[in-house]
Design an enzyme around this catalytic site. Structure first.
Site, short mmCIF file in Angstrom:
data_model
loop_
_atom_site.label_atom_id
_atom_site.label_comp_id
_atom_site.label_asym_id
_atom_site.label_seq_id
_atom_site.Cartn_x
_atom_site.Cartn_y
_atom_site.Cartn_z
N SER A 161 31.56 42.27 37.79
CA SER A 161 32.96 42.82 37.20
C SER A 161 33.73 41.41 36.00
O SER A 161 34.14 41.97 36.25
CB SER A 161 33.67 43.03 38.41
OG SER A 161 34.34 42.18 38.96
N SER A 170 29.30 39.36 40.33
CA SER A 170 30.21 39.53 39.36
C SER A 170 30.31 39.26 38.78
O SER A 170 31.23 38.68 37.86
CB SER A 170 31.78 40.40 41.03
OG SER A 170 31.59 42.13 40.41
N LYS A 176 40.75 35.16 35.58
CA LYS A 176 40.07 36.72 35.82
C LYS A 176 41.53 37.53 36.18
O LYS A 176 41.85 36.89 37.16
CB LYS A 176 38.69 37.20 37.06
CG LYS A 176 38.29 38.31 36.94
CD LYS A 176 36.72 38.53 38.05
CE LYS A 176 36.61 39.89 37.96
NZ LYS A 176 35.69 39.54 39.30
#
Lengths: 497, 104, 478
Positions: A154, A178, A79
């Protein structure tokens, strides 16, 4: 079967038996990324040359007979809010668009040490603030099950990459859902470990008391493999748990007999999608028919979780994001004096959701409001923790929905922040309590979209969570599946890479 | 609570060093008011006698020995800085240009 | 009108660790800009702090030395504000649960022993350093930032509002510095900024139990300027009050050049630091044994040293105070006193000629070898050398670290004494200078000095002038 269709565990065995090489693997994934990413937009930055370098070096070591980590040579996606030395780490923000960190996060060091080729950095909501990956300053990521739908957020880029075979494994971060919510929306396994289980050093801070690095993978076994690598104490993180857990793999097939399971009443709420609720109840009865003792349990504090979270997380964020001021790194807008420079840099560099949260947090911490908002929220957090402590005296594991609905449409919630916040309602309270929480595939909605189950256990019970997840994987209805990517026949449209 | 969110937005944006255009301000006032309305739910809970949680874990404070470790090379320290002069990071003047007043 | 002056001080000390509070970067002063920096002290995204154990220890030692109550549980908080020298836009500091509470410092003042109470002692991190292009912060078009200093451990000491004049503030500070030097906590160099002081000052009618409106004075860069700045503020505020006007609560800078305070007239909103507990650091729990171990190893503090110099060595107060005020000198005194028993003579030499030589040659007392110093004084006591030679040897000893005994041997500096050696020399001078002898005998007694000088010349300065004087007078009677 193509290489990308295997689990990381299977790939690891194939590498060890020299049925394939890491280079071949990486090339296969890079090809896959080239084919699919222009439509899904899971990656912000791809790092093919670096991945190939690592792969070749691991292959050489293997040929020389050197001892290697079980994950050596297995590609991974990271990420883009996790610091990678020499590779842009943007947090999907304009303010860090060109920022190149001079250091690796502790988890990235672990990947490098194990010899895992990093395929690239995945998309997210700006600074991990969001539930749809639409808050990325660059482009939204799409759900590989339906390109008109969001992948969740996210960690939407990581979830979409794993779901669509653009990476066998990925790292994400979870502050208030997330990892788990996008895992649910993309039909993969997403683990938020116990707070402190995985080092946060190098994870760009959103809300420090809630942030945790975690994993996205196809299965419980793959999750355990990656967790084995990244979990553990870190001298650079004063909030990392000082002890080390046992191997996460050896317990996977222990089954669910005699487990005390609580179905969280608040996470099978009437307001949720009926099919999602039904899937949770069906999963519960599956546990019961396999020897678990299942009861409904009410956690009334869950109703206050969202409110407490949307004070605590923005408050910490308002402080954590102060450093983006145009002085040492990142976007810079000129000003006649320092004050104007700060205001313009931040005003232009941050997107709307980030600004919104900075405003909420600054307000909640400011003189005269601290006691009523921030302090009260921290006290409520104590009440939430106590409720969990009590409930884990009676139950080994809690089960509920990982998301109130399957994936929603792009743009559906962007104009209403509160609606967007509500899509994390199942996940947030676990975050506040600091307990490990796992989203796993829970069957399919009539729309064809995956639905997610969320399993929660007491602190440091990741082994138990993975054991239950492994149980569900053995059953046809909750077995992990890959989307059929019917869009890849058509020529790719303009992409974001 | 009778808070004038238009004024609050100005105050808070100033504290947070965020320039907002008029449109953003208008939006922000409404949204801030909505979000805080929801957040205020926790105020109905009786928290008397309850300690706040600032850390969810309870572990001893970590300490390192007082040893010097290598710093970053200067080139890495400065590589991301938008404005530099010599080996320094450069910033605009720290006082407003108009405030040249001296003495009292 | 007469006012009671009320002053409270806020002192910042850089602790003497070799690495920073939260990372392994060096704390060395005078390095090239931005070379003692890493992801942590630059506040790079994702970096996290880890305590330096020594910094905690030094902070506890400082608190103990100031009789402040070290808290078993204290907490770190973020103080949020924007400034280019503050890399994270927050300073890790301590807000409502400081490391230590209360305490006091006692020191010798004009009026006898003075005790000033303390509110608290806490630990925080230092910011970087700004250099303004131009003559002043107001004229500079831009500034340059050096982050070498960012993250150095900083101790904040806050006094109670119990100081009543600029002079007293200065005396307090000088004694605080001394105490911290003795405790080995900080090098306390105001000129290098490792000791800094801000002051809150207000005036009120004598006997009033309410505080007047205070002004905060910053930027006082020496003990002298603290005294001057506060005296200036007393005058300024008194004038305002006398005129029936009011004092505005504000922050001002001491202008060292023009010797006045300048209002900063901050156009910014009054500061709202939005303190909240630092989530990246666990609260600090100190157990009794940690604190006791440090208390046991506490170095001797100035008041104890003074007492000991008076009692153990029988020094007079003036000498004892002077030696105490310079820990290096008093250490040298004590080390030398272990091998040289005439303490008062030793103290006189140290605070007189030796101190003069050290200053002349820019040396520190620690560079002096106590054995050599004792050797020198013994040579003098035994009459091997005379005072002028001793002073000369002292200079060489300080400059080059040479042994006085060896110098005496090498250069033949042994004293010439006894009638056997001196009478022939005296007789020679009398024979060579008939005019002088004649005027002496006519009553011009002062001429004897001239003759004495001539004899000294013949000895190469190695005789005792008193002895020559006696022989001369004796011979001139004839």
């Amino acid at each position: 079967m193509e290489l990308f269709e295997y689990s990381a565990y299977e790939l690891s065995k194939m590498l060890q038996r020299k049925k394939t090489s890491s280079e071949e693997l990486v090339r296969s994934y890079l090809k896959r990324i080239e084919l699919i990413n222009p439509r899904v937009n899971a990656y912000i930055t791809a790092t093919p040359a670096l991945a190939l370098d690592t792969a070749q070096s691991v292959d050489n070591k293997r040929i020389r007979g050197e001892e290697l980590h079980p994950l050596a040579g297995i590609p991974v996606a990271v990420k883009d809010n996790i610091s990678t030395a020499g590779i842009k780490t943007t947090c999907a923000s304009r303010i860090l668009e060109h920022y190149i960190p001079p250091y690796d996060a502790t988890v990235v060091k672990a990947l490098n040490r194990a010899g895992m080729p990093v395929l690239g950095k995945t998309n997210l909501d700006e600074f991990a603030m969001g539930s749809s990956t639409e808050n990325s300053a660059f482009f939204p990521t799409r759900n590989p099950w339906d390109l008109e739908k969001v992948p969740g957020g996210s960690s939407g880029g990581s979830a979409a990459a794993v779901a669509s075979g653009m990476a066998p494994l990925a790292l994400g971060s979870d502050t208030g859902g997330s990892i788990r919510q996008p895992a649910a929306l993309c039909g993969v396994t997403g683990l938020r470990p116990t707070y402190g289980r995985v080092s946060r050093y190098g994870l760009v801070a959103f809300a420090s008391s809630l942030d945790q690095v975690g994993t996205l993978a196809l299965s419980a076994r793959d999750t355990a493999l990656l967790l084995n690598l990244v979990a553990g104490p870190d001298p650079h993180d004063s909030t990392s748990l000082p002890d080390r857990d046992r191997d996460y793999i050896d317990n996977l097939t222990a089954g669910v007999e005699n487990l005390r399971v609580g179905v969280i009443k608040q996470n099978v709420a009437d307001s949720f999608d009926r099919e999602v609720t039904a899937a949770v109840l069906k999963a519960a009865s599956l546990l019961e028919s396999n020897g678990a003792r299942v009861e409904e349990v009410s956690l009334p504090m869950i109703d206050y979780g969202l409110s407490a979270y949307y004070l605590i997380a923005p408050s910490e964020a308002s402080s954590n994001l102060g450093r983006y001021d145009g002085v040492r790194y990142g976007y810079f807008a000129p000003g006649k004096d320092i004050s104007e420079m700060f205001c313009r840099t931040r005003g232009e560099g941050f997107g709307p959701e980030v600004k919104r949260r900075i405003m909420i947090g600054t307000y909640a911490l400011s003189a005269g409001y601290y006691d009523a908002y921030y302090l009260q929220a921290m006290k409520v957090r104590t009440m939430i923790r106590r409720e969990y402590e009590e409930v884990f005296k009676r139950y080994d594991i809690l089960i509920g929905a990982a998301s109130p609905t399957p994936a929603f449409k792009l743009g559906e919630k962007t104009s209403d922040p509160l609606q967007m916040y509500l899509s994390d309602v199942c996940n947030i309270t676990d975050s506040l309590a600091g307990v490990p929480s796992l989203a796993i595939p829970g069957g399919f909605h009539s729309s064809g979209l995956p639905m997610g189950l969320q399993l929660t256990a007491a602190p440091q019970s990741e082994r138990l969570l993975l054991q239950v997840a492994c149980f569900f994987e053995q059953h046809p209805e909750t077995k992990p599946r890959r989307p059929e990517l019917d869009f890849i026949e058509s020529p790719p449209e303009e992409g974001g890479m | 609570m009778g808070i004038d969110f238009n004024r609050e937005v100005d105050r808070v944006a100033r504290l947070a060093r965020l320039s907002l255009d008029p449109d953003e301000k208008k939006h922000m006032a409404d949204q801030l008011s909505d979000i805080l309305e929801t957040a205020r739910r926790i105020q109905e809970l009786d928290t008397s006698g309850i300690e706040p949680t600032s850390h969810v874990i309870n572990i001893p404070v970590a300490m390192r020995e007082d040893e010097v470790k290598p710093s970053l090379p200067l080139s890495k320290v400065l590589q991301n800085a938008p404005r530099r002069e010599n080996d320094y990071v450069k910033v605009p003047r720290v006082t407003p240009p108009a405030s040249n007043e001296e003495g009292k | 009108m007469n006012y009671e002056v009320v002053i409270g001080l806020e002192i910042h000390l850089e602790l003497q660790t070799i690495s920073k509070l939260f990372c392994g970067c060096s704390t060395a002063f005078d390095r090239e800009p931005n070379t003692n920096c890493c992801p942590v002290c630059l506040g790079l995204p994702g970096s996290l702090p880890v305590f330096n154990k020594r910094a905690i220890e030094l902070a506890v030692i400082a608190a103990l030395a100031l009789n402040s109550e070290v808290q078993r549980g204290s907490r770190f908080d973020r103080k949020n504000y924007f400034y280019p020298d503050l890399p994270k836009a927050y300073q890790v500091s301590q807000y409502d649960r400081p490391l230590a509470r209360g305490g006091y410092l006692e020191f010798e003042a004009d009026s006898g022993v003075r005790r000033v109470g303390l509110e608290r002692v806490h630990l925080e991190e230092e910011a970087g350093k700004l250099q303004h292009a131009g003559n002043s912060i107001y004229q500079a078009e831009y500034s340059l930032v050096d982050y070498n200093r960012a993250g150095i451990p900083l101790l904040e000491i806050v006094t109670a509002p119990q100081i009543h004049s600029g002079r007293e503030a200065r005396a307090f500070l000088e004694n605080l510095r001394l105490t911290m030097l003795y405790a080995g906590v900080s090098d306390c160099k105001m000129e290098e900024g490792s000791l800094r002081c801000d002051a809150n000052i207000s005036l009120r009618p004598p006997g009033s139990d309410r505080f007047g409106t205070k002004a905060e004075v910053k930027n006082m860069n020496s003990f002298r300027s603290v005294e001057m700045a506060l005296d200036y503020e007393v005058g300024r505020q008194a004038k305002l009050l006398d005129a029936g006007s009011i004092v505005v609560q504000e922050t001002c800078h001491w202008d060292e050049v023009n010797k006045r305070t300048i209002s900063l007239r901050d156009k910014e909103e009054s500061s709202d630091y939005r303190y909240f507990p630092e989530p990246d650091l666990m609260p600090l729990q100190l157990n009794n044994s940690f604190i006791e171990k440090l208390a046991e190893k506490m170095p001797e503090l100035p008041r104890q040293r003074l007492q000991r110099l008076l009692e153990q060595y029988g020094l007079d107060k003036e000498a004892a105070v002077l030696l105490t005020a310079n820990p290096g000198l008093s250490n040298l005194f004590e080390e030398t006193a272990g091998i040289y028993g005439r303490y008062k003579d030793l103290a006189n030499w140290i605070q007189g000629d030796l101190l003069y030589q050290l200053r002349e040659q820019g040396k520190e007392p620690v560079e002096i070898n106590p054995n050599q110093l004792a050797e020198l004084l013994k040579l003098l006591d035994e009459g091997v050398i005379n005072r002028p030679v001793a002073k000369e040897l002292l200079s060489e000893m300080v400059q080059r670290g040479l042994s006085p005994k060896k110098l005496v041997e090498d250069r033949g500096l042994t004293m010439i004494s006894g009638p056997q050696k001196l009478v022939p020399l005296v007789e020679q001078v009398i024979a060579d200078n008939p005019e002088a002898v004649e005027s002496y005998q006519k009553g011009k007694k002062k001429v004897i000095g001239f003759l004495l000088g001539k004899v000294m010349d013949l000895t190469g300065g190695r005789a005792d002038p008193g002895e020559i004087n006696r022989i001369l007078k004796d011979k001139l009677k004839d």
